[in-house]
Design a protein around this motif. Sequence first.
Motif, mmCIF file in Angstrom:
data_model
loop_
_atom_site.group_PDB
_atom_site.id
_atom_site.type_symbol
_atom_site.label_atom_id
_atom_site.label_comp_id
_atom_site.label_asym_id
_atom_site.label_seq_id
_atom_site.Cartn_x
_atom_site.Cartn_y
_atom_site.Cartn_z
ATOM 1 N N HIS A 43 -9.896 -17.317 -6.059
ATOM 2 C CA HIS A 43 -9.837 -15.979 -6.640
ATOM 3 C C HIS A 43 -8.562 -15.771 -7.449
ATOM 4 O O HIS A 43 -8.131 -14.635 -7.676
ATOM 5 N N GLY A 44 -7.969 -16.886 -7.889
ATOM 6 C CA GLY A 44 -6.817 -16.814 -8.770
ATOM 7 C C GLY A 44 -5.511 -16.478 -8.088
ATOM 8 O O GLY A 44 -4.536 -16.100 -8.755
ATOM 9 N N ILE A 45 -5.433 -16.625 -6.762
ATOM 10 C CA ILE A 45 -4.219 -16.284 -6.013
ATOM 11 C C ILE A 45 -3.549 -17.581 -5.562
ATOM 12 O O ILE A 45 -4.121 -18.344 -4.778
ATOM 13 N N TRP B 130 -3.568 -3.858 -0.784
ATOM 14 C CA TRP B 130 -3.600 -3.422 0.615
ATOM 15 C C TRP B 130 -4.595 -2.281 0.797
ATOM 16 O O TRP B 130 -5.396 -2.287 1.741
ATOM 17 N N GLN B 131 -4.584 -1.316 -0.103
ATOM 18 C CA GLN B 131 -5.506 -0.175 -0.028
ATOM 19 C C GLN B 131 -6.949 -0.647 -0.154
ATOM 20 O O GLN B 131 -7.833 -0.219 0.615
ATOM 21 N N HIS B 132 -7.209 -1.543 -1.104
ATOM 22 C CA HIS B 132 -8.564 -2.063 -1.293
ATOM 23 C C HIS B 132 -9.060 -2.773 -0.040
ATOM 24 O O HIS B 132 -10.197 -2.542 0.414
ATOM 25 N N MET B 133 -8.223 -3.630 0.515
ATOM 26 C CA MET B 133 -8.645 -4.367 1.706
ATOM 27 C C MET B 133 -8.882 -3.428 2.882
ATOM 28 O O MET B 133 -9.839 -3.596 3.643
ATOM 29 N N ALA B 134 -8.014 -2.431 3.039
ATOM 30 C CA ALA B 134 -8.201 -1.477 4.126
ATOM 31 C C ALA B 134 -9.517 -0.726 3.975
ATOM 32 O O ALA B 134 -10.224 -0.482 4.966
ATOM 33 N N GLU B 135 -9.875 -0.367 2.768
ATOM 34 C CA GLU B 135 -11.145 0.317 2.532
ATOM 35 C C GLU B 135 -12.328 -0.592 2.828
ATOM 36 O O GLU B 135 -13.442 -0.103 3.082
ATOM 37 N N CYS B 136 -12.099 -1.904 2.823
ATOM 38 C CA CYS B 136 -13.134 -2.876 3.188
ATOM 39 C C CYS B 136 -13.087 -3.220 4.683
ATOM 40 O O CYS B 136 -13.834 -4.105 5.139
ATOM 41 N N GLY B 137 -12.195 -2.567 5.435
ATOM 42 C CA GLY B 137 -12.087 -2.841 6.865
ATOM 43 C C GLY B 137 -11.306 -4.087 7.190
ATOM 44 O O GLY B 137 -11.486 -4.664 8.266
ATOM 45 N N ILE B 138 -10.419 -4.517 6.277
ATOM 46 C CA ILE B 138 -9.603 -5.711 6.497
ATOM 47 C C ILE B 138 -8.145 -5.289 6.479
ATOM 48 O O ILE B 138 -7.661 -4.751 5.476
ATOM 49 N N TRP B 139 -7.457 -5.510 7.575
ATOM 50 C CA TRP B 139 -6.073 -5.066 7.734
ATOM 51 C C TRP B 139 -5.142 -6.223 7.416
ATOM 52 O O TRP B 139 -5.151 -7.249 8.098
ATOM 53 N N VAL B 140 -4.369 -6.096 6.338
ATOM 54 C CA VAL B 140 -3.471 -7.155 5.891
ATOM 55 C C VAL B 140 -2.042 -6.644 5.992
ATOM 56 O O VAL B 140 -1.783 -5.462 6.175
ATOM 57 N N ALA C 210 -14.594 -9.056 0.082
ATOM 58 C CA ALA C 210 -13.548 -8.147 -0.357
ATOM 59 C C ALA C 210 -12.733 -8.741 -1.506
ATOM 60 O O ALA C 210 -12.344 -8.025 -2.447
ATOM 61 N N LEU C 211 -12.479 -10.038 -1.458
ATOM 62 C CA LEU C 211 -11.764 -10.700 -2.554
ATOM 63 C C LEU C 211 -12.603 -10.698 -3.824
ATOM 64 O O LEU C 211 -12.066 -10.534 -4.932
ATOM 65 N N ASN C 212 -13.903 -10.900 -3.667
ATOM 66 C CA ASN C 212 -14.784 -10.835 -4.844
ATOM 67 C C ASN C 212 -14.704 -9.470 -5.515
ATOM 68 O O ASN C 212 -14.617 -9.365 -6.734
ATOM 69 N N GLU C 213 -14.747 -8.432 -4.711
ATOM 70 C CA GLU C 213 -14.658 -7.066 -5.268
ATOM 71 C C GLU C 213 -13.321 -6.854 -5.947
ATOM 72 O O GLU C 213 -13.244 -6.212 -7.014
ATOM 73 N N SER D 205 -11.447 -9.102 -7.359
ATOM 74 C CA SER D 205 -11.403 -9.881 -8.592
ATOM 75 C C SER D 205 -12.114 -9.199 -9.746
ATOM 76 O O SER D 205 -11.796 -9.442 -10.920
ATOM 77 N N LYS D 206 -13.072 -8.338 -9.435
ATOM 78 C CA LYS D 206 -13.837 -7.686 -10.478
ATOM 79 C C LYS D 206 -13.179 -6.402 -11.000
ATOM 80 O O LYS D 206 -13.671 -5.808 -11.961
#
Length: 326
Positions: free
Chosen positions: A260-262, A282-292, A319-322, A324-325
């Motif tokens: 995913h380019g990271i 961080w906000q995006h991942m949290a909204e996907c239920g993934i705590w980083v 979540a990474l796919n989302e 990336s888009k």
Amino acid sequence: MLEHGGNLRDAAKRFGRDDWVDLSTGINPRWYPAPQVAGNAWHRLPEPDPALVAAAEAFYGAPQMLPVAGTQAAIQALPRLRAPSRIAVSAPSYAEHAHHWAGHGHTMTPTPYDELPAAVAQHDVVVVVNPNNPTGAVVPAAQLLEWADQLAARGGWLVVDEAFGDTAQENSVAPHTARPGLIVLRSVGKFFGLAGIRLGFVAAHADLLRDLADLLGPWTISGPAQQIAHAALSDKAWQVATREELHASGERLRALLAAHGIQSSGTPLFQWWAEPQPEAFWQHMAECGIWVRLFTHAARGIRLGLPPDEAGWQRLHAALNEWSKR
């Protein structure tokens, strides 16, 4: 109190969900299967168990070790064992070291890894997190031992935090801690996934371990924690299989991020990168239920630990796919 990962109650309160994939700590998500402890472990005062110490010394290859209530206990206590000194702490790294060395009359200087060789000549104590949390930077053992000798020659210390070192034991300096001035911290919370029992070990010269034990006082490790840790430290088959599994999972995480380019760095237990938009990620991942783990100052970026199961891997991939888009 400094902020750390694993704060799922805060996540649930803030985002109103409880179905989290917790990648915020770098702790092995497939923890050692703790055995049932003897009933009297809950009843008796927890006197030190020589068998636990022997198991730790065999696992870490250290000549002498002191059990402590997590390496955090040693991090908080060591600055109290010296008169005011000049301290260099590797930066960026685990923030508790700098936080506690900045007190007790010491002069603390955060020091980038490439400036540590010069810092050895200018300071009384040098603290190195190795491998580093969160970036994964590594200082070779031979270099650390040279620094330890230089510092010890003038009564100084080299403190090496190897909390994430269990997947690369070959770079540990714990076997060399009979020499004065070299102090190594080890944790059963990361590799064994047993952070909840609050147990770590300090390897150092016998005189320093005696002073540290006197400062910490009696009954620092619970009886159940001692029995569980003894089983984990003695279970060689589990250790070998887990190292192989963690190396494979760590490479899978690195490759997933790269897809995913990271471009990340880290250890088999976590990956970190200097994300250009860390708060948004961080906000995006949290909204996907993934705590980083979000780092907003030193090591500004994101750290991810390992998903606990295939469902977690798939949620992270989605979540990474989302992301990336965007």
